[in-house]
Scaffold this active site. Structure first.
Site, mmCIF file in Angstrom:
data_model
loop_
_atom_site.group_PDB
_atom_site.id
_atom_site.type_symbol
_atom_site.label_atom_id
_atom_site.label_comp_id
_atom_site.label_asym_id
_atom_site.label_seq_id
_atom_site.Cartn_x
_atom_site.Cartn_y
_atom_site.Cartn_z
ATOM 1 N N SER A 1 15.500 -19.188 57.657
ATOM 2 C CA SER A 1 14.186 -18.347 57.744
ATOM 3 C C SER A 1 14.032 -18.081 59.061
ATOM 4 C CB SER A 1 12.815 -19.132 57.236
ATOM 5 O OG SER A 1 12.725 -20.166 58.066
ATOM 6 N N ARG B 1 14.693 -28.843 59.589
ATOM 7 C CA ARG B 1 15.947 -28.288 58.793
ATOM 8 C C ARG B 1 17.094 -27.802 59.939
ATOM 9 N NH1 ARG B 1 16.855 -24.314 53.605
ATOM 10 N NH2 ARG B 1 15.870 -23.059 55.003
ATOM 11 N N GLU C 1 22.605 -26.823 46.954
ATOM 12 C CA GLU C 1 22.557 -25.382 46.813
ATOM 13 C C GLU C 1 23.922 -24.740 46.849
ATOM 14 O OE1 GLU C 1 20.142 -23.994 50.052
ATOM 15 O OE2 GLU C 1 21.349 -25.036 51.550
ATOM 16 N N LEU D 1 18.605 -19.610 44.948
ATOM 17 C CA LEU D 1 19.045 -18.369 45.624
ATOM 18 C C LEU D 1 20.452 -18.710 46.092
ATOM 19 C CD1 LEU D 1 15.828 -17.257 47.495
ATOM 20 C CD2 LEU D 1 16.793 -16.320 45.240
ATOM 21 N N ASP D 2 20.546 -19.664 47.044
ATOM 22 C CA ASP D 2 21.864 -19.887 47.616
ATOM 23 C C ASP D 2 23.044 -20.123 46.625
ATOM 24 O OD1 ASP D 2 22.687 -19.450 50.359
ATOM 25 O OD2 ASP D 2 21.129 -20.678 50.891
ATOM 26 N N ASP E 1 14.740 -14.480 52.603
ATOM 27 C CA ASP E 1 15.488 -15.138 53.658
ATOM 28 C C ASP E 1 17.202 -14.847 53.466
ATOM 29 O OD1 ASP E 1 16.344 -17.018 51.826
ATOM 30 O OD2 ASP E 1 15.148 -18.588 52.630
#
Length: 698
Positions: free
Chosen positions: A255, A319, A411, A438-439, A608
């Protein structure tokens, strides 16, 4: 030019060296020279190992590409396919029965269930808002969103009709979560008129009202008959404060747009402010200058007169960046850039040691732990590398073994397919697993890029692999003892303006066994907290089935026998190009890594790099297999650039895409598509970083 300074043979951005040497080491009592010598030795060992892991990714992908090329046009036999994946080392043997051994985990992570925020670490105001989202006003969340089934507020100040609807909904929430021995909260005339069906739900009296607890989460009912709201309420109730974001992830990765020492300095400085407790940000609102600071704890008095405190802030994770990227903020002895994930591990842990050793105003972990989420790891060997790296960082900083805890983002396809082995590799420090649709979708497309054209992006959400992925993640986590010791999480609700729909759908994450799930804002956290009062996740977890096998998980989402019309192809292409351009132009031109980007239908979605990975890889896949041509893609990019320009017309700092097709933003968009097949694992970071650096260079 950036001033670089020599530290044990490393060329270090002067500002980063100063941050540690002036703000961190003197407080910790650490010797800077010994630190830099140790850091250089750590890099001598781990930088080559990092590079070797990335080479393994490329070698596996080449073998998978070749297999699909050899089997072109043939149905995929799962037995043959999985045997091949085992032969090349993509699938590894299961580790057998085991339970994680993580110790010293804070209750917000281990034994409580509630919402989780993810916030870009470069934005101090957003970071403070997220950290302070441990408590949120239910009245405000309902009044300002479509989560309330009532007509919108009329302009021109407080709308009493909508306010009455908010109060009515609040009373319903209280009846459902804190039922009275008789009657309803609508009949309550004051704090003395409350008798709960379960007296144990009462916790005590706060400065503002009464404190209760349900399913492990607290609710504060605020009584203030002199306030504008309280004076219109027969019980004098002015608000209902929900314990909301139990945990927050300060994100150095997807992000944010951090491409050099200047950006990393801001990230680490903001993290220092959060850990030390003195981060603040001033801003203009309504003609006034406001200053945001970290919230203090909430104090209360119990029935016996004892004084207690509840945390006023989220439990903070940070992260780190994954294994792929390097950063010019530090250069190694051979002149190469430092692996950014290693730099993050050392810098964020050094700063977090201030909390571990009692030098923070508020404190983050009461159990002396540092919580780091590690994304984008491919398989158990990469997880083992992270475990070894964290061992080395602890030794470098003089921290006890397993002080640094790890959150594993499930992911990537190779991690999902080997999740038990991945957990085993970090079994004594793991505190978190989380699915990332998403990933995971982006990696699904890239891994099987040469298998054939993929189904349309929207159809992915109902594909066999995705359902298996979400269920297996929970089942495997439960099998290895994460319940009551770690978080099992689910992904983001991407539409911050559609809170009504979120309240209908997101409870499904709890029913699937997730004891935390991501939300896009403090308001969303307050609303999502209601779901954790409706469902007891830890009870649900006890009744879930064991994890299924690999067949569905490894079923490639190919467009079997698709015969799309020209309109359907154009629609899919436009959808992907518009989303891609809308995100890239902000990332490259403004350095904004995550924001609410209008989609093709003008619905604001939190975007993102993970969403960008899907769009770019999907177009690259259709190009590779002849579903679309380069001319069709360029036509769509041009038309969608005009739409994105229109959507950003109100931003005085925005540079239009049309008329600037050779500028960094549009160039990055084209590269992401036309060079998409060759990008490592389909990641967007290498190209985004390049074009952002070009933009910053002027």
């Amino acid at each position: 030019m950036t001033d670089m300074i020599d530290r044990a043979g490393l060329q270090v951005d002067q500002r980063l060296a100063d941050l540690l040497e002036r703000e961190v080491f003197p407080v910790l009592g650490r010797d800077p020279s010994a630190f830099w010598e140790g850091f250089a030795k750590l890099l001598d060992e781990f930088a080559p190992r990092n590079a070797a892991l990335l080479k393994t990714r490329e070698e596996l992908q080449e073998k998978i590409d070749a297999w699909h090329t050899d089997h072109a046009g043939k149905p995929i036999d799962q037995g043959e396919y999985q045997s091949f994946l085992k032969d090349i080392g993509y699938l590894v043997p299961e580790p057998g029965d085991f339970q994680i051994g993580t110790q010293n985990v804070d209750p917000e992570i281990a034994t409580m269930a509630g919402p989780q925020l993810v916030v870009p670490i470069l934005n101090a105001r957003f970071l403070l808002n997220a950290a302070n989202a441990r408590w949120g006003s239910l009245y405000d969340a309902l009044y300002g969103t479509d989560a309330l089934d009532a007509p919108p507020a009329k302009p021109g100040g407080y709308d009493e009709e909508r306010g009455a609807a908010v109060i009515a909904r609040g009373r319903k929430v209280l009846d459902e979560t804190l039922p009275l021995a008789s009657g309803s909260w609508t009949d309550v005339t004051g704090p003395d008129a409350i008798t709960l069906a379960d007296p144990d739900q009462y916790i005590g009296e706060t400065e503002k009202g009464l404190l209760f607890r349900n399913n492990g989460l607290h609710i504060e009912v605020v009584f203030d008959p002199d306030s504008p709201i309280g004076k219109t309420d027969k019980a004098g109730i002015a608000d209902i404060n929900m314990e909301a974001a139990l945990t927050t992830i300060a994100d150095c990765e997807d992000s944010v747009a951090a491409v050099d020492g200047e950006d990393k300095l801001l990230a680490y400085t903001n993290w220092l402010g959060i850990i030390r407790g003195d981060l603040q940000e001033s801003f203009e609102k309504g003609g006034k200058t406001l200053t945001r600071k970290l919230a203090r704890d909430k104090t209360y008095t119990d029935s016996d007169g004892g004084e207690h405190a509840l945390p006023g802030r989220s439990m903070m994770f940070v992260r780190n960046v994954g294994h792929l990227m390097t950063n010019p903020a530090i250069r190694l002895a051979d002149g190469g850039e430092i692996p950014e994930g290693i730099m993050d591990a050392v810098f964020t842990s050094a700063i977090s040691a201030l909390d571990v050793e009692g030098h923070a105003e508020y404190g983050n972990s009461k159990h002396g732990s540092i919580y780091i989420v590690k994304p984008k790891m491919h398989g158990p060997k990469e997880c083992a590398f992270t475990n070894d790296l964290f061992d080395a960082v602890e030794d470098l900083l003089g921290l006890k073994r397993h002080t640094i805890k790890v959150g594993v983002m499930d992911e990537e396809r190779r991690t999902s397919a080997n999740l038990s082995a991945c957990i085993h590799a970090v079994k004594d420090r793991i505190v978190f697993i989380n699915t990332g649709f998403l990933d995971r979708t982006g990696d699904e497309i890239h891994t099987s890029m040469r298998a054939g054209p993929m189904m349309r992006k929207g159809e992915m959400k109902s594909s066999a692999w995705l359902k298996a992925y979400e269920a297996r993640n929970v089942g495997i986590g439960l099998a290895h003892g994460l319940s009551g010791r770690a978080q099992i999480g689910k992904g983001m609700w991407a539409a911050p303006d559609l809170m009504g729909q979120m309240m209908i759908e997101k409870i499904g994450h709890l029913r699937a066994g997730a004891n935390t799930a991501w939300v896009p804002s403090p308001t969303a956290a307050t609303l999502h907290a209601l779901h954790y009062h409706q469902e007891d996740v830890f009870t649900i977890q006890k009744g879930l089935p064991d994890a299924a096998g690999l067949d569905d998980l490894l079923t490639i989402p190919l467009a079997q026998g698709a015969n799309w019309s020209e309109d359907e192809i154009r629609e899919e292409l436009d959808n992907n190009c518009q989303g891609l351009l809308g995100y890239v132009v902000r990332w490259v031109d403004a350095g904004v890594g995550c924001s609410k980007v209008p989609d093709i239908n003008d619905v604001g979605l939190m975007e993102d790099r993970a969403t960008l990975r899907i769009s770019s890889q999907h177009i690259a896949n259709w190009l590779l297999h002849g579903v679309v041509s380069e001319e069709q893609v360029m036509d769509s990019l041009t038309r969608m650039a005009a739409k994105v320009d229109e959507q950003n017309a109100g931003d005085p700092d925005y540079m239009p895409l049309i008329g600037n097709e050779d500028a960094p933003a549009f160039s990055a968009a084209k590269d992401l598509i036309f060079k998409g097949v060759e990008q490592p694992s389909g990641y967007t970071e290498p190209l985004l970083h390049h074009w952002r650096q070009v933009k910053k260079a002027g």
